[in-house]
Motif scaffolding. Sequence first.
Motif, short mmCIF file in Angstrom:
data_model
loop_
_atom_site.label_atom_id
_atom_site.label_comp_id
_atom_site.label_asym_id
_atom_site.label_seq_id
_atom_site.Cartn_x
_atom_site.Cartn_y
_atom_site.Cartn_z
N ASP A 144 0.82 -1.22 0.00
CA ASP A 144 0.00 0.00 0.00
C ASP A 144 0.85 1.27 0.00
OD1 ASP A 144 -2.19 -1.60 0.11
OD2 ASP A 144 -2.74 -1.14 2.17
N SER A 145 2.15 1.13 0.12
CA SER A 145 3.02 2.29 0.33
C SER A 145 3.41 2.97 -0.98
CB SER A 145 4.29 1.87 1.08
OG SER A 145 5.11 1.06 0.23
N ARG A 146 3.83 4.21 -0.86
CA ARG A 146 4.34 4.95 -2.01
C ARG A 146 5.63 4.31 -2.52
NH1 ARG A 146 2.12 8.44 -5.76
NH2 ARG A 146 3.75 8.24 -7.30
N ALA A 147 6.44 3.80 -1.60
CA ALA A 147 7.71 3.19 -1.99
C ALA A 147 7.47 2.00 -2.92
CB ALA A 147 8.49 2.74 -0.76
N TYR A 148 6.48 1.17 -2.59
CA TYR A 148 6.18 0.01 -3.43
C TYR A 148 5.66 0.46 -4.79
CZ TYR A 148 3.93 -4.19 -5.20
OH TYR A 148 3.55 -5.25 -6.00
N LEU A 149 4.77 1.46 -4.79
CA LEU A 149 4.21 1.96 -6.05
C LEU A 149 5.30 2.57 -6.92
CD1 LEU A 149 1.69 2.44 -7.76
CD2 LEU A 149 1.32 4.57 -6.50
N ASP A 150 6.21 3.33 -6.30
CA ASP A 150 7.32 3.92 -7.06
C ASP A 150 8.21 2.84 -7.67
OD1 ASP A 150 6.50 6.49 -6.63
OD2 ASP A 150 7.86 6.87 -4.95
N LEU A 169 -0.27 12.19 -17.58
CA LEU A 169 -1.69 12.46 -17.84
C LEU A 169 -2.59 12.12 -16.66
CD1 LEU A 169 -1.77 10.83 -21.39
CD2 LEU A 169 -1.66 13.29 -20.90
N VAL A 170 -2.04 11.52 -15.62
CA VAL A 170 -2.85 11.06 -14.50
C VAL A 170 -2.23 11.49 -13.17
CG1 VAL A 170 -3.68 9.04 -15.77
CG2 VAL A 170 -1.64 8.83 -14.35
N ILE A 171 -3.06 11.46 -12.14
CA ILE A 171 -2.57 11.64 -10.76
C ILE A 171 -2.61 10.25 -10.13
CG2 ILE A 171 -2.99 12.72 -8.52
CD1 ILE A 171 -4.55 14.92 -10.08
N VAL A 172 -1.46 9.76 -9.68
CA VAL A 172 -1.37 8.41 -9.12
C VAL A 172 -1.13 8.50 -7.61
CG1 VAL A 172 -0.21 6.18 -9.26
CG2 VAL A 172 -0.36 7.62 -11.29
N ASN A 173 -1.97 7.81 -6.84
CA ASN A 173 -1.80 7.78 -5.39
C ASN A 173 -1.79 6.35 -4.89
OD1 ASN A 173 -1.73 10.54 -4.22
ND2 ASN A 173 -3.65 10.76 -5.31
N ALA A 174 -0.86 6.05 -3.98
CA ALA A 174 -0.84 4.76 -3.30
C ALA A 174 -1.92 4.76 -2.22
CB ALA A 174 0.53 4.52 -2.67
N PRO A 175 -2.45 3.58 -1.87
CA PRO A 175 -3.50 3.52 -0.83
C PRO A 175 -3.10 4.21 0.47
CG PRO A 175 -3.36 1.42 -1.96
CD PRO A 175 -2.21 2.25 -2.48
N ALA A 176 -1.82 4.07 0.86
CA ALA A 176 -1.37 4.66 2.12
C ALA A 176 -1.38 6.18 2.09
CB ALA A 176 0.03 4.16 2.46
N GLU A 177 -1.38 6.76 0.89
CA GLU A 177 -1.38 8.23 0.77
C GLU A 177 -2.78 8.82 0.86
OE1 GLU A 177 2.01 9.64 -2.19
OE2 GLU A 177 0.76 8.11 -3.12
N ILE A 178 -3.79 7.97 0.72
CA ILE A 178 -5.18 8.46 0.70
C ILE A 178 -5.62 8.81 2.11
CG2 ILE A 178 -7.55 7.90 0.10
CD1 ILE A 178 -5.72 8.01 -2.34
N GLU A 179 -5.91 10.08 2.33
CA GLU A 179 -6.37 10.52 3.65
C GLU A 179 -7.85 10.18 3.86
OE1 GLU A 179 -5.49 14.60 4.34
OE2 GLU A 179 -3.34 14.38 4.01
N GLN A 180 -8.62 10.20 2.78
CA GLN A 180 -10.04 9.93 2.89
C GLN A 180 -10.28 8.44 3.14
OE1 GLN A 180 -12.96 12.34 2.41
NE2 GLN A 180 -13.41 10.61 3.76
N GLN A 181 -10.91 8.10 4.27
CA GLN A 181 -11.17 6.71 4.60
C GLN A 181 -12.68 6.51 4.80
OE1 GLN A 181 -8.56 5.07 7.61
NE2 GLN A 181 -6.88 6.39 6.99
N MET A 182 -13.08 5.25 4.76
CA MET A 182 -14.50 4.94 4.81
C MET A 182 -15.17 5.43 6.09
SD MET A 182 -15.36 3.61 1.94
CE MET A 182 -17.04 3.19 2.44
N ASP A 183 -14.44 5.44 7.21
CA ASP A 183 -15.06 5.88 8.46
C ASP A 183 -15.32 7.39 8.49
OD1 ASP A 183 -12.52 6.87 8.80
OD2 ASP A 183 -12.07 5.75 10.62
N GLY A 184 -14.82 8.10 7.49
CA GLY A 184 -15.07 9.53 7.40
C GLY A 184 -16.14 9.88 6.38
N ILE A 185 -16.81 8.86 5.85
CA ILE A 185 -17.83 9.07 4.83
C ILE A 185 -19.15 8.45 5.30
CG2 ILE A 185 -18.54 8.52 2.46
CD1 ILE A 185 -15.68 8.43 1.65
N PRO A 243 -4.03 1.09 -5.56
CA PRO A 243 -3.68 2.46 -5.94
C PRO A 243 -4.71 3.02 -6.90
CG PRO A 243 -2.23 0.88 -7.04
CD PRO A 243 -3.04 0.11 -6.04
N VAL A 244 -4.84 4.34 -6.92
CA VAL A 244 -5.85 4.97 -7.76
C VAL A 244 -5.17 5.88 -8.78
CG1 VAL A 244 -6.25 6.84 -6.09
CG2 VAL A 244 -7.98 6.33 -7.81
N LEU A 245 -5.56 5.74 -10.04
CA LEU A 245 -5.12 6.61 -11.12
C LEU A 245 -6.28 7.53 -11.45
CD1 LEU A 245 -3.40 3.94 -11.33
CD2 LEU A 245 -3.16 4.44 -13.77
#
Length: 429
Positions: A144-150, A169-185, A243-245
């Motif tokens: 889930d880390s940025r290091a693995y994605l990189d 052309l895209v914004i790429v984020n690793a799961p660990a970088e995502i601040e928005q989590q299900m418990d906040g929605i 990860p999300v593109l």
Amino acid sequence: MPCADNRDGVLRLIEHLLTAEVYNTNPQLDLDDLPPQCRTLFLPGPDAAEVKRPVVITEGLLKRAGGPSDDLLKDLVKNPFVEFDTLKLQYHLTDLHAAAVWFATHGGKEMMEKNPALAFYVGDYDSLEVKYEEVRAKNPRFADSRAYLDHKIASLTAKDEKMAEALELVIVNAPAEIEQQMDGIVCTGDQIDVIRRIRTAIENRDFLKEHNIAEVGKLLFVGPPGTGKTSLALAISHELHMPVLEVRLSMVTSQYLGETSKNIDRIFDLARSISPCILFIDEFDFVAKSRVSDDHGAMKRAVNMLLKNIDKVSLVKNGVLLIGATNHPQLLDQAAWRRFDEVVEFDLPDETMRAAILRTITRTLACECDLDAVAERTEGFSGADLKMTVKEAVLSALMDGRRTVSQQDIEGAFAQVANRSVIRGCSWG
């Protein structure tokens, strides 16, 4: 006696020594058994995806960990089980058991409860009550880390330079970088059901593939602005460890129209190469607008290329979860609409949902407010509007020298946000 800061610093350094020793002597442990701070320290470089044994703790390595002072390093070697090789400039433990006992009884137990490698080592010590399985389950996954994605991205771009072009052309984020989590929605029942179905499909991909059931995992999020479409797409990334593109179709359109089709191809190729991942396409109504109103042949070909790529991508076959989002579902023609197997609605929240959203937003705040009354008065507010209302109320309290939000703060904030909506509806000229 060392000061409190030095004591905490020595504990952190000993944690590195203990973790390295346990990791070296237990080959069954992997990267997910290392806490993030040790993982970062032990990996040989930012693009590396493997910690090679034996891990050697050098003076240079410890200084990389946060630059311990000379006094801190002197305090470290005062411990009878820590030895420093002045020739190799390396630290090692003379007695792993003694070091672990000392660590646990001198303030390190809390660190052990967040360090799977150490929890594994002390798992048989009943007096410590540290459960390895529980500690490992809570530890952030390396995948889930940025290091693995990189690392994954570096491998792709080294083999194919077109991947580097797609990344622009895209914004790429690793799961660990995502601040928005299900418990906040606050989700509707239908939205939660969709996530459950996607999770079930991921867990049973082999079965679905075996039976040629591939039309799963193409979601279209529809609803007014501010209702949580992007927030949920990002939260799903964190929840499903993918990860999300993120791409906005209007930004893929090249000034050289012949490049637009190639850009679309590159994005989908990138998603398939990085998979499992989420490909989140915002402003999906751009497809319909271009298809209906643009007479340029190159643009029409680009739109058709997008639809063909959507046909070819699959959660089951390729590991790509496709999420399109639009504020204008009425603009989508059948050709675009039928590409999605799930249409997920994001309506403006009703009173009950507004109250739940307000409670979620304020859950970490000291708030002396009647949230049910606020929910009753905010008909027509989106989730984003409610979040802005709380933000303005917090700022009002802080400007008044308080950290508790009052009903008066909320009332003032409500008026501000409502006024913004009135201004937004005005037209001049």
